[in-house]
Design an enzyme around this catalytic site. Structure first.
Site, PDB file in Angstrom:
ATOM      1  N   TYR A 142       0.820  -1.212   0.000  1.00 23.66           N
ATOM      2  CA  TYR A 142       0.000   0.000   0.000  1.00 23.66           C
ATOM      3  C   TYR A 142       0.854   1.263   0.000  1.00 23.66           C
ATOM      4  O   TYR A 142       0.356   2.355  -0.284  1.00 23.66           O
ATOM      5  CB  TYR A 142      -0.960   0.024   1.201  1.00 23.66           C
ATOM      6  CG  TYR A 142      -2.070  -1.010   1.132  1.00 23.66           C
ATOM      7  CD1 TYR A 142      -2.079  -1.994   0.146  1.00 23.66           C
ATOM      8  CD2 TYR A 142      -3.108  -1.013   2.046  1.00 23.66           C
ATOM      9  CE1 TYR A 142      -3.082  -2.950   0.091  1.00 23.66           C
ATOM     10  CE2 TYR A 142      -4.126  -1.958   1.995  1.00 23.66           C
ATOM     11  CZ  TYR A 142      -4.101  -2.930   1.012  1.00 23.66           C
ATOM     12  OH  TYR A 142      -5.106  -3.871   0.962  1.00 23.66           O
ATOM     13  N   LYS A 191       3.050 -15.328   2.844  1.00 23.85           N
ATOM     14  CA  LYS A 191       2.994 -16.117   1.601  1.00 23.85           C
ATOM     15  C   LYS A 191       4.442 -16.474   1.263  1.00 23.85           C
ATOM     16  O   LYS A 191       4.963 -16.120   0.201  1.00 23.85           O
ATOM     17  CB  LYS A 191       2.305 -15.285   0.504  1.00 23.85           C
ATOM     18  CG  LYS A 191       2.035 -16.046  -0.779  1.00 23.85           C
ATOM     19  CD  LYS A 191       0.914 -17.068  -0.680  1.00 23.85           C
ATOM     20  CE  LYS A 191       0.806 -17.854  -1.978  1.00 23.85           C
ATOM     21  NZ  LYS A 191      -0.155 -18.981  -1.891  1.00 23.85           N
ATOM     22  N   ASP A 223      -3.389 -18.017   2.076  1.00 21.99           N
ATOM     23  CA  ASP A 223      -4.549 -18.654   1.435  1.00 21.99           C
ATOM     24  C   ASP A 223      -5.174 -19.679   2.378  1.00 21.99           C
ATOM     25  O   ASP A 223      -6.393 -19.773   2.525  1.00 21.99           O
ATOM     26  CB  ASP A 223      -4.174 -19.271   0.069  1.00 21.99           C
ATOM     27  CG  ASP A 223      -2.859 -20.026   0.075  1.00 21.99           C
ATOM     28  OD1 ASP A 223      -2.151 -20.025   1.119  1.00 21.99           O
ATOM     29  OD2 ASP A 223      -2.510 -20.629  -0.961  1.00 21.99           O
ATOM     30  N   ASP A 247      -5.502  -6.317   5.860  1.00 25.67           N
ATOM     31  CA  ASP A 247      -6.679  -5.605   5.364  1.00 25.67           C
ATOM     32  C   ASP A 247      -7.751  -6.623   4.962  1.00 25.67           C
ATOM     33  O   ASP A 247      -8.919  -6.527   5.356  1.00 25.67           O
ATOM     34  CB  ASP A 247      -6.264  -4.740   4.157  1.00 25.67           C
ATOM     35  CG  ASP A 247      -7.384  -3.872   3.627  1.00 25.67           C
ATOM     36  OD1 ASP A 247      -8.332  -3.589   4.390  1.00 25.67           O
ATOM     37  OD2 ASP A 247      -7.309  -3.473   2.449  1.00 25.67           O
ATOM     38  N   ASP A 251     -11.359  -8.043   7.235  1.00 31.18           N
ATOM     39  CA  ASP A 251     -12.747  -7.974   6.748  1.00 31.18           C
ATOM     40  C   ASP A 251     -13.406  -9.344   6.837  1.00 31.18           C
ATOM     41  O   ASP A 251     -14.573  -9.467   7.207  1.00 31.18           O
ATOM     42  CB  ASP A 251     -12.797  -7.494   5.286  1.00 31.18           C
ATOM     43  CG  ASP A 251     -13.000  -5.978   5.179  1.00 31.18           C
ATOM     44  OD1 ASP A 251     -12.530  -5.256   6.097  1.00 31.18           O
ATOM     45  OD2 ASP A 251     -13.612  -5.525   4.203  1.00 31.18           O
TER      46      ASP A 251
HETATM   47  C1  IPM Z   1      -9.253  -0.314   6.024  1.00 32.05           C
HETATM   48  C2  IPM Z   1      -9.611   0.237   4.680  1.00 32.05           C
HETATM   49  C3  IPM Z   1      -8.454   1.097   4.193  1.00 32.05           C
HETATM   50  C4  IPM Z   1      -7.207   0.230   4.187  1.00 32.05           C
HETATM   51  C5  IPM Z   1      -8.670   1.767   2.847  1.00 32.05           C
HETATM   52  C6  IPM Z   1      -9.961   2.553   2.801  1.00 32.05           C
HETATM   53  C7  IPM Z   1      -7.503   2.638   2.459  1.00 32.05           C
HETATM   54  O1  IPM Z   1      -9.901  -0.798   3.795  1.00 32.05           O
HETATM   55  O2  IPM Z   1      -9.043   0.487   6.953  1.00 32.05           O
HETATM   56  O3  IPM Z   1      -9.196  -1.524   6.159  1.00 32.05           O
HETATM   57  O4  IPM Z   1      -6.973  -0.492   3.240  1.00 32.05           O
HETATM   58  O5  IPM Z   1      -6.485   0.262   5.153  1.00 32.05           O
HETATM   59 MG    MG Z   2     -10.040  -2.684   4.742  1.00 34.67          MG
END
Ligand code: IPM
Ligand code: MG
Length: 355
Positions: A142, A191, A223, A247, A251
């Site tokens: 990133y 990985k 994975d 990231d 989620d």
């Molecule tokens: C998070 C979000 C951010 C990230 C984005 C919006 C830049 O997805 O906080 O997880 O990737 O860190």
């Molecule tokens: Mg995120």
């Protein structure tokens, strides 16, 4: 004692949920005799509209001068077509970098009261789960070199991943110490069968593991980790991983709790100044309608009290109030399954009443 808190309300539901957390903090201040001083700063689309950039210098300086910072969410369809470096999301990466917040703590636990919201089979989550994801936040792909160029087949784009020993050591240290305070089990996710950055990551984690003989340390390929999270989430205690893997996996972890509207996060560096935010986004479709679940932001404020101000009992008071409100059956629309739902303001009122 007076604590200076910077507020980054941002876009979409951001203002509503930050205001809920502020009300909870004010109730805590009154009850426990503290003083919180709140100063708002612009970020994301709100900043783009007002001053033409997603992260104004004044916001950066204001955050650096605060004792801690609470953020709502950034982004929305209005700004989706802007070039990459002008997007609201860029402000998020920018403020994390400017505040040198290399650690992102993302707890994902299953609330007993919300077991029914978990999309996993009942036998898989019979004993619940309680995972702490430690995500590296200011390095990796990133933040690596990127660009566009002419390649063999014409237009192409590239992004690069780079991790230094220093960056890996400092995040691994946080992870080992976090594991030490919890169930002493650390899973490092990489990985390493493909990536050199992962091979360096793994080598350094192994070196450091010798300094933490009380912590059981495992490697897992990313994975496989994505699969294990839904196969048997209870096997995880603390997870440490790179920026991008963290990231994505965070989620996934949030979804198996059944309610992304419940999960807070803390971004920390070498000082006590942190940035606290819900892990969900700005939900533009429900913005301004008093529909958003404020709990993730309220729990982010609880993390602030603990990690930035060392106010343990005040932090616990918020967490317990949220537990009690859920156990009493109160729900916002996202977790109500069409049943009776409270609005953002009313849910906040209930939590304040339970403090
Ligand atoms: C998070 C979000 C951010 C990230 C984005 C919006 C830049 O997805 O906080 O997880 O990737 O860190
Ligand atoms: Mg995120």
């Amino acid at each position: 004692m007076t604590y200076k808190i910077g507020l980054l309300r941002g876009d979409g539901i951001g203002p509503e949920i930050v205001d809920s957390a502020v009300r909870v903090l004010e109730a805590i201040a009154k009850k426990y005799g503290h003083k919180f001083e709140f100063t708002p700063y612009l970020i994301g689309g709100a900043a783009l509209d007002a001053c033409g950039v997603p992260l104004p210098e004044e916001t950066v300086q204001g955050c650096l001068a605060s004792d801690s910072v609470l953020l709502g969410a950034v982004g929305g369809p209005k700004w989706d077509t802007l070039p990459g470096n002008m997007r609201p999301e860029k402000a998020l990466l920018g403020i994390r970098a400017a505040m040198e917040l290399f650690t992102n703590l993302r707890p994902a636990k299953l609330y007993p009261a919300l077991k029914g919201d978990c999309p996993l089979r009942e036998d898989i989550v019979a004993n619940g789960f309680d995972i702490m994801i430690v995500r590296e936040l200011t390095g990796g792909i990133y933040f690596g070199e990127r660009g566009m160029r002419e390649g063999k087949y014409g237009e192409e784009a590239y992004d690069t991943e780079c991790y230094s020993r220093m960056e890996i050591e400092r995040i691994a240290k946080v992870a080992f110490e976090t594991a030490r305070k919890r169930n002493k089990k650390l899973t490092s996710i990489d990985k390493a069968n493909v990536l050199d950055t992962s091979r360096l990551w793994r080598k350094i984690v192994h070196e450091m593991a010798e300094g933490y003989p009380d912590v059981e340390c495992f490697d897992m390929l990313v994975d496989n980790a994505a699969m294990q999270l839904v196969r048997n989430p209870a096997q995880f205690d603390v997870i440490v991983t790179s920026n991008m893997f963290g990231d994505i996996l965070s989620d996934e972890a949030s979804q198996i709790t059944g309610s992304i509207g419940m999960l807070p996060s803390a971004s920390l560096g070498n000082t006590t100044r942190g940035l606290y935010e819900p892990i969900h986004g700005s939900a533009p479709d429900i913005a301004g309608k008093n529909l958003a679940n404020p709990i993730a932001t309220i729990l982010s404020a609880a993390m602030m009290l603990l990690y930035s101000f060392n106010l343990t009992k005040e932090s616990d008071a918020i967490i317990n109030a949220v537990d009690r409100v859920l156990n009493a059956g109160y729900r916002t629309a996202d977790i109500a399954h069409g049943g009776e739902a409270l609005g953002t303001v009313e849910m906040t009122d209930k939590i304040i009443a339970m403090l």
